[in-house]
Design a protein around this motif. Structure first.
Motif, PDB file in Angstrom:
ATOM      1  N   TYR A   1      -7.010  -4.759  11.685  1.00 19.78           N
ATOM      2  CA  TYR A   1      -6.609  -5.958  11.426  1.00 19.78           C
ATOM      3  C   TYR A   1      -5.364  -5.601  11.865  1.00 19.78           C
ATOM      4  O   TYR A   1      -4.676  -7.060  10.694  1.00 19.78           O
ATOM      5  CB  TYR A   1      -7.235  -6.918  11.384  1.00 19.78           C
ATOM      6  CG  TYR A   1      -9.312  -6.933  11.706  1.00 19.78           C
ATOM      7  CD1 TYR A   1      -9.273  -7.356  12.113  1.00 19.78           C
ATOM      8  CD2 TYR A   1     -10.007  -6.362  11.579  1.00 19.78           C
ATOM      9  CE1 TYR A   1     -10.355  -7.446  14.039  1.00 19.78           C
ATOM     10  CE2 TYR A   1     -11.676  -6.655  12.143  1.00 19.78           C
ATOM     11  CZ  TYR A   1     -11.196  -6.951  13.412  1.00 19.78           C
ATOM     12  OH  TYR A   1     -12.365  -8.028  14.275  1.00 19.78           O
TER      13      TYR A   1
ATOM     14  N   GLY B   1      -7.839  -5.734  -2.549  1.00 21.32           N
ATOM     15  CA  GLY B   1      -8.116  -5.225  -1.022  1.00 21.32           C
ATOM     16  C   GLY B   1      -8.358  -3.325  -1.384  1.00 21.32           C
ATOM     17  O   GLY B   1      -8.925  -3.048  -2.335  1.00 21.32           O
TER      18      GLY B   1
ATOM     19  N   ARG C   1      -8.181  -0.348   2.105  1.00 25.77           N
ATOM     20  CA  ARG C   1      -8.789   0.467   3.085  1.00 25.77           C
ATOM     21  C   ARG C   1      -9.530   1.552   3.019  1.00 25.77           C
ATOM     22  O   ARG C   1      -8.868   2.688   2.268  1.00 25.77           O
ATOM     23  CB  ARG C   1      -7.250   0.965   4.376  1.00 25.77           C
ATOM     24  CG  ARG C   1      -6.689   0.600   5.329  1.00 25.77           C
ATOM     25  CD  ARG C   1      -5.327   1.776   5.452  1.00 25.77           C
ATOM     26  NE  ARG C   1      -4.916  -0.058   5.801  1.00 25.77           N
ATOM     27  CZ  ARG C   1      -3.594  -0.332   5.390  1.00 25.77           C
ATOM     28  NH1 ARG C   1      -3.031   0.986   5.595  1.00 25.77           N
ATOM     29  NH2 ARG C   1      -2.668  -1.538   5.141  1.00 25.77           N
TER      30      ARG C   1
ATOM     31  N   THR D   1      -7.253 -11.450   4.326  1.00 24.77           N
ATOM     32  CA  THR D   1      -8.100 -11.239   5.894  1.00 24.77           C
ATOM     33  C   THR D   1      -7.806 -11.284   6.436  1.00 24.77           C
ATOM     34  O   THR D   1      -7.387 -12.865   6.386  1.00 24.77           O
ATOM     35  CB  THR D   1      -9.130 -10.096   5.158  1.00 24.77           C
ATOM     36  OG1 THR D   1      -9.240  -9.692   6.668  1.00 24.77           O
ATOM     37  CG2 THR D   1     -10.429 -11.744   5.723  1.00 24.77           C
TER      38      THR D   1
ATOM     39  N   ASN E   1     -11.446 -11.164  10.533  1.00 25.10           N
ATOM     40  CA  ASN E   1     -12.548 -10.178   9.904  1.00 25.10           C
ATOM     41  C   ASN E   1     -13.685  -9.809   9.483  1.00 25.10           C
ATOM     42  O   ASN E   1     -13.250 -10.502   7.855  1.00 25.10           O
ATOM     43  CB  ASN E   1     -11.261  -9.284   9.701  1.00 25.10           C
ATOM     44  CG  ASN E   1     -12.166  -7.672   8.827  1.00 25.10           C
ATOM     45  OD1 ASN E   1     -13.257  -7.271   8.669  1.00 25.10           O
ATOM     46  ND2 ASN E   1     -10.724  -7.032   8.120  1.00 25.10           N
TER      47      ASN E   1
ATOM     48  N   SER F   1     -15.410  -7.923   6.447  1.00 27.58           N
ATOM     49  CA  SER F   1     -14.106  -7.833   4.722  1.00 27.58           C
ATOM     50  C   SER F   1     -14.434  -9.456   4.128  1.00 27.58           C
ATOM     51  O   SER F   1     -14.815  -9.759   2.920  1.00 27.58           O
ATOM     52  CB  SER F   1     -12.838  -7.631   5.197  1.00 27.58           C
ATOM     53  OG  SER F   1     -12.217  -6.561   5.645  1.00 27.58           O
TER      54      SER F   1
END
Length: 203
Positions: free
Chosen positions: A35, A99, A101, A136, A140, A143
Motif C-alpha cells: 500500500y 504510524g 511499518r 492510510t 487498508n 491498519s
C-alpha cells in the motif's frame, strides 16, 4: 541500545547510522510495500543517502523525543520494523503522526497495536501532545482496524495524490484518523491501570 520505550514484548530504540541494512530489508518485501509503492522496493541508495540521514536529523531537531524508532522483540532481539511519532514537516509539536511499518514475519502478533498504544500513552503523558493523527489508504482495512482499536476516529478522507504510482486500491483514496488528549484520557480512565503497560526508558 539507545532505548526510547519498552512494552511487554517490544523495545523501541533510536536508529543509528549503522542501521541502513535493516531498513533496506524491510522495504524490499513486496507485501510490506503493497500500500506504499505497489510492492516496489525502496532503492537502497535512497535509504542510505536520504531516509536514514533524515531519521537521524529528526532526533536532533526534536531532542530525541519524536521521530522514527526501531522496534525489536524483547525475547531474542529480532528486528520487527519501526514506529513513528513525529509532527508533519514544519508542523506543530503538539500534533503528531502515529504510524508503523513491520516485517511480514511479525504480522499477526499484535505488535502494531501494542507499540502504537505505548506511543499514544507516551505522547499524551510525557510529550505535551494535544492530537495524534494517522493516515492510510482507504482499502487498508488492517491498519484501519488498528486505528479504531486504539480509540482513534475517522475525521477525513482525501484523494490519492496524482504523482502516486500504480497502487492497489488507490482510486479509493486515503483516510485520516485522530485522537485528542481529552479522548485518550477518557479511555485511560475507563480502562484503569491496564492502560499504562509501557515503561519509559532510563535516560
Amino acid at each position: 541500545m539507545d532505548t526510547y520505550l519498552e512494552t511487554e514484548r517490544l523495545v523501541l530504540r533510536r536508529f543509528t547510522a549503522d542501521d541502513a541494512d535493516l531498513l533496506i530489508e524491510l522495504d524490499s518485501d513486496p507485501a510490506v510495500m503493497r500500500y506504499l509503492s505497489g510492492g516496489d522496493p525502496t532503492p537502497p541508495e535512497v535509504i542510505r543517502e536520504r531516509y536514514l540521514p533524515n531519521i537521524l536529523a529528526g532526533y536532533e531537531k526534536w531532542n530525541g523525543d519524536l521521530g522514527l524508532f526501531a522496534a525489536h522483540e524483547k525475547h531474542g532481539g529480532a528486528f520487527v520494523g519501526w514506529f513513528i511519532l513525529r509532527p508533519a514537516p514544519e508542523g506543530a509539536l503538539d500534533e503528531v503522526e502515529l504510524g508503523y511499518r513491520l516485517r511480514q514475519v511479525a504480522w499477526g502478533n499484535g505488535y502494531a497495536t501494542e507499540g502504537s498504544r505505548a506511543l499514544l500513552d507516551k505522547a499524551f503523558t510525557e510529550l505535551g501532545v494535544r492530537v495524534v493523527w494517522a493516515t492510510t489508504m482507504s482499502v487498508n482495512h488492517g491498519s484501519r482496524n488498528i486505528m479504531a482499536k486504539l480509540g482513534m476516529s475517522l475525521v477525513d478522507t482525501y484523494p490519492t495524490p496524482s504523482d502516486v504510482g500504480v497502487i492497489e486500491g488507490a482510486e479509493h483514496g486515503g483516510v485520516r484518523y485522530e485522537i485528542t488528549k481529552a479522548q485518550w484520557e477518557r479511555q485511560a480512565t475507563g480502562a484503569g491501570s491496564r492502560r499504562r503497560r509501557w515503561r519509559p526508558a532510563v535516560a
